[in-house]
Scaffold this motif. Structure first.
Motif, PDB file in Angstrom:
ATOM      1  N   ARG A   1       0.820  -1.217   0.000  1.00  0.00           N
ATOM      2  CA  ARG A   1       0.000   0.000   0.000  1.00  0.00           C
ATOM      3  C   ARG A   1       0.852   1.264   0.000  1.00  0.00           C
TER       4      ARG A   1
ATOM      5  N   TYR B   1       0.578   4.162  -2.903  1.00  0.00           N
ATOM      6  CA  TYR B   1      -0.356   5.281  -3.038  1.00  0.00           C
ATOM      7  C   TYR B   1       0.349   6.614  -2.845  1.00  0.00           C
TER       8      TYR B   1
ATOM      9  N   ARG C   1      -1.892  -5.757  -2.519  1.00  0.00           N
ATOM     10  CA  ARG C   1      -1.258  -4.667  -1.774  1.00  0.00           C
ATOM     11  C   ARG C   1      -1.584  -4.827  -0.289  1.00  0.00           C
TER      12      ARG C   1
ATOM     13  N   ASN D   1      -6.429  -4.443  -2.176  1.00  0.00           N
ATOM     14  CA  ASN D   1      -5.833  -4.113  -0.885  1.00  0.00           C
ATOM     15  C   ASN D   1      -6.118  -5.296   0.045  1.00  0.00           C
TER      16      ASN D   1
ATOM     17  N   THR E   1      -7.290   2.100   5.264  1.00  0.00           N
ATOM     18  CA  THR E   1      -7.476   1.766   3.848  1.00  0.00           C
ATOM     19  C   THR E   1      -8.741   0.947   3.616  1.00  0.00           C
TER      20      THR E   1
ATOM     21  N   SER F   1     -10.597  -1.989   2.195  1.00  0.00           N
ATOM     22  CA  SER F   1     -10.212  -3.338   1.764  1.00  0.00           C
ATOM     23  C   SER F   1     -11.431  -4.189   1.403  1.00  0.00           C
TER      24      SER F   1
END
Length: 321
Positions: free
Chosen positions: A97, A100, A145, A207, A269, A271
């Motif tokens: 991740r 990003y 990720r 993710n 995040t 997911s």
């Protein structure tokens, strides 16, 4: 399933090999033999992925799926993907991740803007590697990720860092608030999801991490104290005090990312795409207990100075004391 692991001797690679063998798959690890052996039942092909002749050996066999956890120069990912494309069904690349562009953003999705490829940062390197796989495998690409990965055989040491310090006991300054949400994935849950995705011939970008708030800083550290059977006393200290004495979150104090941090998005995040595709995350107590069991099975003492006695004392006094 015929599975090729590029690596396969450490942390995620080990978890993948162990799980795949338990499924009855034919598993091969391509590695240099430098960091140990893969799990029992995994065949070894020795070689260096940066050497074309070594990669060519892998093209003599067909593979249903390849899993690549490489975090070095993206040219090595491009070379492996190019060599293996004619003989492989799907290429699974474990990214991060960190790709990003703005890690302070809450609710990052797989479609959020990425950091530019071509730079030297970890995120830029992973972006370039993602591009290289997609350019070769197209729709046969799966990009995962995960970000923060914890569990037995952990590397680098993050949960282990806390377990060692709390096992030593005493007054331990820890960053508040206790209800600060944490987002991570147990290495075994990540391995299981990747193998399930390979078997289902799943493609796309995901993710692969727990939902935000899967656990909290307080719950994690309480689980560490309990697993270690420690008399440690958690002394909750405001984040500003840690900043005042120059302690950096994440790098010096693993796992912790305070509210307002430029990388707080790593614990916030989205997911849902991975969960809709079958991701299940075990409770933090199980991850911590199993990591402690593995850690204490190793030979030798368990050093755990944490931040060191002087810095800990300064935190417990507070700035200006």
């Amino acid at each position: 399933m015929r599975l090729l692991l590029l690596g396969g001797t450490r942390f995620l690679g080990r978890a993948l090999g162990h799980d795949a063998v338990a499924r009855g798959w034919q598993v091969t690890a391509f590695h240099r033999g430098v960091t140990g052996a893969p799990p029992h039942g995994v065949a070894s092909v020795y070689g260096d992925r940066t050497v074309a002749a070594d990669l060519a050996v892998l093209t003599r066999t067909g593979w249903d799926a390849v899993v690549d956890t490489w975090d070095g120069p993206p040219v090595a990912v491009s070379a492996a993907a190019t060599a293996l494309a004619p003989v492989s069904g799907r290429y699974i690349f474990v990214s991060s991740r960190s790709v990003y562009d703005d890690l302070s953003t809450h609710g990052l999705t797989e479609d959020s803007p990425l950091t530019p490829a071509g730079g030297s940062s970890f995120g830029s390197v992973k972006v370039a590697a993602e591009h290289a796989v997609r350019a070769t495998f197209g729709h046969r690409t799966l990009i995962a990720r995960p970000g923060l990965v914890l569990g037995p055989h952990e590397q680098p040491e993050r949960l282990v860092w806390w377990l060692r310090r709390l096992a030593r006991g005493g007054d331990v300054p820890v960053p508040g608030p206790p209800d600060l949400g944490l987002q991570y994935i147990d290495v075994r849950d990540l391995a299981r999801w990747l193998l399930d995705a390979a078997q289902a011939d799943l493609g796309g970008t995901f993710n692969v991490v727990s939902r935000p708030g899967h656990t909290t800083m307080g719950a994690l550290l309480a689980a560490c104290t309990e697993a270690a059977g420690s008399d440690a006393r958690l002394r909750w200290v405001p984040p500003a005090v840690f900043s005042a004495v120059g302690i950096q979150p994440w790098s010096e104090l693993p796992i912790w990312v305070p509210a307002g941090s430029g990388v707080r998005g790593l614990h916030e995040t989205d997911s849902e795409r991975a969960h809709a595709a079958g991701l299940h995350c075990r409770p933090v107590t199980q991850t911590v207990a199993d990591t402690w069991a593995w850690l204490t099975s190793l030979a030798g003492p368990l050093p755990g100075d944490g931040l060191g006695p002087d810095r800990e004392a300064a935190l417990l006094r507070g700035p200006g004391a």
